[in-house]
Design a protein around this motif. Structure first.
Motif, mmCIF file in Angstrom:
data_model
loop_
_atom_site.group_PDB
_atom_site.id
_atom_site.type_symbol
_atom_site.label_atom_id
_atom_site.label_comp_id
_atom_site.label_asym_id
_atom_site.label_seq_id
_atom_site.Cartn_x
_atom_site.Cartn_y
_atom_site.Cartn_z
ATOM 1 N N UNK A 60 0.838 -1.195 0.000
ATOM 2 C CA UNK A 60 0.000 0.000 0.000
ATOM 3 C C UNK A 60 0.878 1.252 0.000
ATOM 4 N N UNK A 61 0.710 2.105 -0.990
ATOM 5 C CA UNK A 61 1.461 3.362 -1.023
ATOM 6 C C UNK A 61 0.880 4.397 -0.071
ATOM 7 N N UNK A 62 -0.383 4.232 0.307
ATOM 8 C CA UNK A 62 -1.006 5.115 1.301
ATOM 9 C C UNK A 62 -2.166 4.369 1.937
ATOM 10 N N UNK A 63 -2.700 4.935 2.979
ATOM 11 C CA UNK A 63 -3.810 4.311 3.688
ATOM 12 C C UNK A 63 -5.046 4.287 2.782
ATOM 13 N N UNK A 64 -5.629 3.115 2.529
ATOM 14 C CA UNK A 64 -6.802 3.083 1.641
ATOM 15 C C UNK A 64 -8.026 3.700 2.300
ATOM 16 N N UNK A 65 -8.608 4.672 1.625
ATOM 17 C CA UNK A 65 -9.820 5.321 2.116
ATOM 18 C C UNK A 65 -10.801 5.501 0.970
ATOM 19 N N UNK A 66 -10.663 4.645 -0.031
ATOM 20 C CA UNK A 66 -11.474 4.809 -1.233
ATOM 21 C C UNK A 66 -12.762 4.016 -1.172
ATOM 22 N N UNK A 67 -12.909 3.126 -0.184
ATOM 23 C CA UNK A 67 -14.105 2.300 -0.085
ATOM 24 C C UNK A 67 -14.593 2.260 1.351
ATOM 25 N N UNK A 68 -15.900 2.280 1.504
ATOM 26 C CA UNK A 68 -16.533 2.205 2.818
ATOM 27 C C UNK A 68 -16.808 0.748 3.147
ATOM 28 N N UNK A 69 -16.343 0.285 4.279
ATOM 29 C CA UNK A 69 -16.596 -1.098 4.700
ATOM 30 C C UNK A 69 -17.989 -1.177 5.292
ATOM 31 N N UNK A 70 -18.865 -1.863 4.606
ATOM 32 C CA UNK A 70 -20.248 -1.986 5.046
ATOM 33 C C UNK A 70 -20.349 -2.990 6.199
ATOM 34 N N UNK A 71 -20.926 -2.584 7.329
ATOM 35 C CA UNK A 71 -20.984 -3.474 8.481
ATOM 36 C C UNK A 71 -21.957 -4.625 8.321
ATOM 37 N N UNK A 72 -22.692 -4.658 7.222
ATOM 38 C CA UNK A 72 -23.701 -5.695 7.008
ATOM 39 C C UNK A 72 -23.269 -6.691 5.925
#
Length: 521
Positions: free
Chosen positions: A473-485
């Motif tokens: 990973x070149x940077x912290x991934x923040x491109x996707x929302x982890x759905x809790x369901x």
């Protein structure tokens, strides 16, 4: 200079039901933390790939925003380069909007808030996880119908449940529960599809008692109950008498809501207005049926998911939607919900258009013509591997699941920043699943790549051998929302917080005041 529109003016367009599409130019992670109610997530780096599907009329009003990062301006330029003629920036961005309207978190909020509103107005019946578990254990005359996509059902499901994706419920229920004495229980992962699915059956006037599994698989898990894994139970073949019963119920409901069924002449008249009114043509059958043959110009949008996540297919508020289903009942059921969600929706008569097209959804985007030397073939990349640093532009979860061995992941929103951290002695090879996103963003890479950059032709899907190991990973991934369901690795705190959030949506919806929903009793 790009035109600007104030938050007050934007909200006035929503209230007036005028045509407007609002796009959040940030990545999905920041979008999921805070966005206006009708905003659709479209990162600026994906505009070329997704814009025509989400906003098919080039003269529709397009509004883009960010939270001061500069992404909105880049998105506006990309929309203009594609031919959109009425593009505006939201004046002051997200911080200015927050002063006059509610900010919502999570994704597919419009559909989820609507589901909560339906339950509060219609008093949709439900049973707790413990009550349903007791019925299953006792061998009661009951069936559990899972209204999610089959892939979600296959990952984890309620014991004994059958996969019946949302739009199929009213069509298939008589084959699954032929006795009117059978209790029908509808579940999803959380709440929305359970509520909408249950109410769909009630509104279709089936004789059975129907109830939602309260809080779905999340509620089941929070109560300490075990879920099944890898199940493959599906609905049985459709009987002729059962089809006629399903049509009677869904037609009656659609008629009460004013949903029109278009014959060939009315359909042609609707098509003739496409340069003045945004029109979406959506096929609500299963993806497999769609691929086998669909009406020309229609995109695949399975009905249950279309109601659950409308913003993944339709972005222009005030547009018109026409649905296709050769069995009709699924389109009628879906149209009944979209109408209450505030869309003008009609159903195309199965006799009005032949299913003559095959394969994937149609796209208006012309094929990308790469400049000489801009792409590299999979074979060239393999043979010259030592001369390239491979950078993957997939969504974070996609990269984590499968990528070319040794490839780095870069954040599309911060591509230039991430590439600057790499050694400068090799050429950059950008890759993405189908190759288009890599090619769309190649010019950005070429600016910062000391030895130049190319895009992998055909993408990782054409490359062959992929791995899930040794992610870089070149940077912290923040491109996707982890759905809790979704999935099986969610914390109990995250699942409980999600349910608590859904339960307060009706109050937030009322406070915001732009929805234009009308739940019909």
């Amino acid at each position: 200079m790009v035109e600007q529109i104030s938050a007050h003016a934007l909200r006035a367009l929503w209230r007036a039901r005028d045509e407007v599409a609002v796009f959040d130019a940030r990545e999905e992670g920041p979008y999921a933390r805070a966005h206006p109610f009708f905003a659709v997530s479209l990162p600026f780096s994906e505009v070329e790939v997704r814009a025509y599907d989400l906003a098919p009329r080039l003269s529709a009003k397009i509004v883009v925003y960010d939270d001061g990062e500069g992404f909105a301006e880049q998105a506006a330029r990309r929309f203009s380069s594609l031919g959109y003629s009425d593009v505006a920036l939201l004046e002051g961005g997200l911080s200015a909007y927050q002063k006059v309207g509610e900010l919502f978190r999570d994704v597919n909020v419009v559909s989820k808030a609507f589901g909560e509103l339906v339950e509060s107005i219609r008093h949709t019946p439900s049973l707790s996880a413990r009550e349903v578990e007791g019925l299953i254990r006792a061998g009661a005359d009951a069936v559990v119908l899972d209204a999610r996509r089959f892939e979600e059902y296959h990952t984890m499901s309620i014991p004994n449940a059958v996969s019946v994706p949302g739009a199929e419920l009213a069509l298939r229920v008589f084959d699954i529960a032929p006795s009117p004495n059978t209790l029908v229980i509808v579940n999803c992962a959380g709440r929305t599809r359970s509520i909408i699915g249950t109410q769909s059956l009630i509104d279709a006037a089936i004789p059975n008692r129907v109830a939602a599994l309260r809080n779905g698989t999340i509620g089941w898990t929070l109560d300490g109950l075990a879920l099944d894994r890898g199940q493959t139970r599906r609905f049985p073949p459709l009987g002729k008498e059962q089809h006629e019963r399903a049509l009677a119920g869904t037609r009656a409901r659609a008629a009460r809501l004013g949903v029109a069924t278009l014959d060939a002449e009315a359909y042609e008249a609707a098509l003739a207005t496409r340069d003045r009114r945004t029109l979406y043509l959506l096929d609500v059958r299963s993806p497999e049926e769609y691929a086998a043959g669909h009406a020309p110009g229609f995109r695949s949008a399975p009905g249950g998911q279309l109601v659950q996540a409308t913003d993944e297919w339709v972005a222009v508020r005030g547009a018109k939607i026409i649905l296709y289903d050769d069995l009709e009942a699924r389109a009628l059921s879906t149209a009944s919900w979209l109408t209450q969600l505030g869309w003008e929706t009609a159903v195309l008569s199965p006799q009005a258009a032949a299913a003559t097209e095959r394969g994937a959804s149609p796209r208006r985007r012309p094929p990308i013509v790469a400049a000489p030397g801009a792409t590299i073939s999979p074979e060239e990349l393999v043979s010259g591997r030592d001369n390239f640093t491979i950078v993957d532009l997939s969504r974070g979860p996609v990269y984590r699941a499968s990528h070319i061995a040794g490839a780095y992941w870069a954040a599309l929103a911060h591509l230039e920043r991430d590439l600057a951290t790499l050694p400068r002695d090799k050429r950059i090879a950008l890759v993405s699943p189908d190759g288009e996103t890599a090619l769309d963003n190649l010019a950005r890479a070429q600016i910062v790549a000391a030895r130049g950059a190319v895009a992998l032709a055909g993408g990782t899907q054409a490359f062959g051998a992929l791995t899930s190991e040794n992610a870089r990973w070149l940077s912290e991934p923040d491109d996707s929302y982890k759905r809790p369901y979704e999935g099986v690795d969610n914390s109990q705190d995250a699942m409980q917080a999600y349910i608590d959030w859904e339960l307060q949506l009706v109050a937030q919806l009322a406070n915001d005041g732009v929805a234009n929903f009308h739940v019909v009793r």
